[in-house]
Design an enzyme around this catalytic site. Structure first.
Site, PDB file in Angstrom:
ATOM      1  N   GLY A 181      58.722  56.451  50.599  1.00 57.51           N
ATOM      2  CA  GLY A 181      58.871  57.743  49.929  1.00 57.51           C
ATOM      3  C   GLY A 181      59.215  58.855  50.899  1.00 57.51           C
ATOM      4  N   SER A 191      44.181  61.366  50.520  1.00 56.67           N
ATOM      5  CA  SER A 191      44.107  62.775  50.146  1.00 56.67           C
ATOM      6  C   SER A 191      42.675  63.257  50.233  1.00 56.67           C
ATOM      7  CB  SER A 191      44.617  62.960  48.707  1.00 56.67           C
ATOM      8  OG  SER A 191      44.348  64.260  48.230  1.00 56.67           O
ATOM      9  N   TYR A 245      45.015  60.231  39.937  1.00 55.50           N
ATOM     10  CA  TYR A 245      45.517  60.331  41.312  1.00 55.50           C
ATOM     11  C   TYR A 245      44.349  60.292  42.297  1.00 55.50           C
ATOM     12  CZ  TYR A 245      47.600  62.544  45.465  1.00 55.50           C
ATOM     13  OH  TYR A 245      48.012  62.850  46.749  1.00 55.50           O
ATOM     14  N   LYS A 256      43.613  57.506  45.298  1.00 53.85           N
ATOM     15  CA  LYS A 256      43.506  57.847  46.717  1.00 53.85           C
ATOM     16  C   LYS A 256      42.149  57.432  47.287  1.00 53.85           C
ATOM     17  CE  LYS A 256      47.584  59.568  47.437  1.00 53.85           C
ATOM     18  NZ  LYS A 256      48.510  58.882  48.365  1.00 53.85           N
ATOM     19  N   ILE A 297      49.323  71.015  51.075  1.00 55.57           N
ATOM     20  CA  ILE A 297      50.439  71.091  52.029  1.00 55.57           C
ATOM     21  C   ILE A 297      51.549  71.940  51.421  1.00 55.57           C
ATOM     22  CG2 ILE A 297      52.062  69.764  53.431  1.00 55.57           C
ATOM     23  CD1 ILE A 297      50.329  67.289  52.883  1.00 55.57           C
TER      24      ILE A 297
END
Length: 247
Positions: free
Chosen positions: A10, A141, A155, A159, A187
């Protein structure tokens, strides 16, 4: 001396592209993996090959499809003979309200962020183990540790699973492969530029450094974990989120 080679999944946009740039600037041959952002991948390749004396390979691969992963592996080994560093960066998030969460989307997130990563890692790590060297860095994360958001609970769960997977992979591939995991907070990637201003300010106020990270700051840590200076760092979960204020 032969250049080392890194694959970042990715990596045509966002954090992945910053990680690729960091390795390229340090004389690595790089493999840009993408699934949908072909134009961005081609522009990144052109930029890197013009700026650095490296080889840059682009591979389209949906990492949720085992056959495509196998084909990507064959392409890389045929081209470079080995892979020195694998950065598992590819991930998706399907943010919705709790009431709108569906099993289908939940499973899609888990399949992309955990299950496919396991298969992809195993095929490359098995080869690294034969070489008796290799570095694997998983991108988790801070959502997996101490930042919870109901709209991204699928999500967040994926993680958190990645942290556990890191421990098991480090154990399985010892003593030849270093497997580590980093857990970034917010970020300043393109996907976060459109955040609601009030929401962003609220999130920044939770951070000791009072700002989101720049992608390059995360890329610096990823690269460091691939170097000889980090040769004794293994099976570690490293949070990089600017520090979190006490609630």
């Amino acid at each position: 001396m032969n250049k080392k080679t890194v694959l970042v999944t990715g990596s045509s946009i966002g954090l992945g592209s910053s990680i690729i740039k960091k390795f390229a600037s340090n004389n690595y041959n790089v493999i840009i993996n993408y699934n949908t952002h072909k134009n961005e991948a081609e522009k990144l390749k052109e930029e890197l090959e013009k700026k650095y004396n490296i080889e840059c390979l682009i591979i389209k691969c949906d990492i949720t499809k085992e056959q495509e992963v196998k084909e990507m592996f064959d392409i890389i080994i045929n081209k470079f003979s080995k892979l020195d560093v694998l950065v598992n960066n590819a991930a998706i998030a399907i943010d919705t309200t709790f009431e709108d969460k569906t099993k289908e989307n939940f499973m899609k997130v888990l399949d992309t962020n955990v299950v496919s990563l396991f298969y992809l890692t195993r095929i490359f790590a098995d080869e690294m183990y034969k070489q008796k060297e290799g570095k694997i860095i998983n991108i988790s994360s801070s959502n997996a540790i101490d930042s919870y958001y109901e709209y991204s609970l699928d999500y967040d769960a994926s993680k958190a699973a990645l942290i556990n997977l890191t421990h098991n992979l480090a154990n399985h591939y010892s003593p030849y492969i270093n497997v580590n995991c980093i857990c970034p907070g917010w970020i300043n990637t393109p996907m976060n530029k459109n955040l609601d201003k009030d929401f962003k300010q609220k999130e920044e106020n939770k951070i000791l450094l009072n700002r989101f990270a720049e992608p390059e700051e995360i890329a610096n840590l990823v690269y460091f974990l691939s170097t000889n200076e980090a040769s004794y760092i293994n099976d570690s979960i490293i949070k990089i989120d600017g520090g979190r204020k006490n609630d």
